[in-house]
Design a protein around this motif. Sequence first.
Motif, short mmCIF file in Angstrom:
data_model
loop_
_atom_site.label_atom_id
_atom_site.label_comp_id
_atom_site.label_asym_id
_atom_site.label_seq_id
_atom_site.Cartn_x
_atom_site.Cartn_y
_atom_site.Cartn_z
N GLU A 74 -2.02 4.69 -3.29
CA GLU A 74 -3.48 4.66 -3.29
C GLU A 74 -3.98 5.01 -1.90
O GLU A 74 -3.31 4.76 -0.90
N LEU A 75 -5.20 5.56 -1.83
CA LEU A 75 -5.78 5.85 -0.53
C LEU A 75 -6.31 4.58 0.13
O LEU A 75 -6.28 4.45 1.36
N GLU A 119 -13.90 8.35 -0.83
CA GLU A 119 -13.14 7.25 -1.46
C GLU A 119 -13.57 5.89 -0.92
O GLU A 119 -13.53 4.88 -1.61
N HIS A 124 0.84 -1.20 0.00
CA HIS A 124 0.00 0.00 0.00
C HIS A 124 0.88 1.26 0.00
O HIS A 124 0.61 2.21 -0.74
N LEU A 140 -6.37 0.20 -0.30
CA LEU A 140 -5.92 -1.02 -0.97
C LEU A 140 -6.72 -2.18 -0.40
O LEU A 140 -6.63 -2.46 0.80
N SER A 157 2.11 2.02 -3.39
CA SER A 157 1.10 2.18 -4.44
C SER A 157 0.57 3.60 -4.55
O SER A 157 0.01 3.99 -5.56
N THR A 171 -6.42 1.41 4.72
CA THR A 171 -6.84 2.77 4.38
C THR A 171 -5.82 3.77 4.88
O THR A 171 -5.46 3.75 6.07
N TYR A 172 -5.34 4.62 4.00
CA TYR A 172 -4.44 5.70 4.40
C TYR A 172 -5.28 6.73 5.14
O TYR A 172 -6.25 7.26 4.60
#
Length: 228
Positions: A83-84, A153, A78, A86, A81, A108-109
Amino acid sequence: MRSDTSEEKRKETIGNMKDVEHFGFSTTPYVSTAMKAGGSLDETSRRTMYGKIKATKIQAGKLSKVLPGPLASHIKEHQSSFELILQKDLRVGPRKDESYIGHQITSTYVNPMHGSEAESKTISEPLSPQPHSDVKGGYHRAHAAPFSLVGEESNSAHTVWAPSWANITVDGFIEKRALKAASKGHEVYHYRLDTDTHSTVGFVQQRSSKSKKPQFKSISATYKSRGL
């Protein structure tokens, strides 16, 4: 995100299940008591539970020292990546029955400044059937990637069934702690491991390399998600 239930996926899933186990403080007794009491738990018991979750804190200089191997690998992927969210869904045939093999891992970020309004929150139907329950309150459709941590998101991620009290109280506590850590400037990832019978929720934070404290810290909790 693949949704096929082919023999190829079944073999892939079984291979990826190696060493994937639920971990953290088991809140199941507290969840069960609260659900049987109509969705409430006395303040003393709740604070005791919170204290035991916080006591799962692990600190170390490496990510692999604070999380089990599969979760550590997932978080590393993650981080690279950008991404917010994954989400890896390795469940086989979850639509067919409450009972299935495989697991789903979601990270989750945590963005405390996401700014999304509550009105933009949507919760889709989980893939698996709603667990049967005779207890008051039943089950909630829970964001595997919490809306409170990342905003709109999260609406695109798969949801899961969670006991209503666990969704509000256990998940809520983890989310508040994750937000608090992120608000202090740490890089924080919320994670969730879901199988047909249990869920594990938690977060891991990465401190600045300038910090005198260990670079990584995690806390986690688990509970039985059906059959209470």
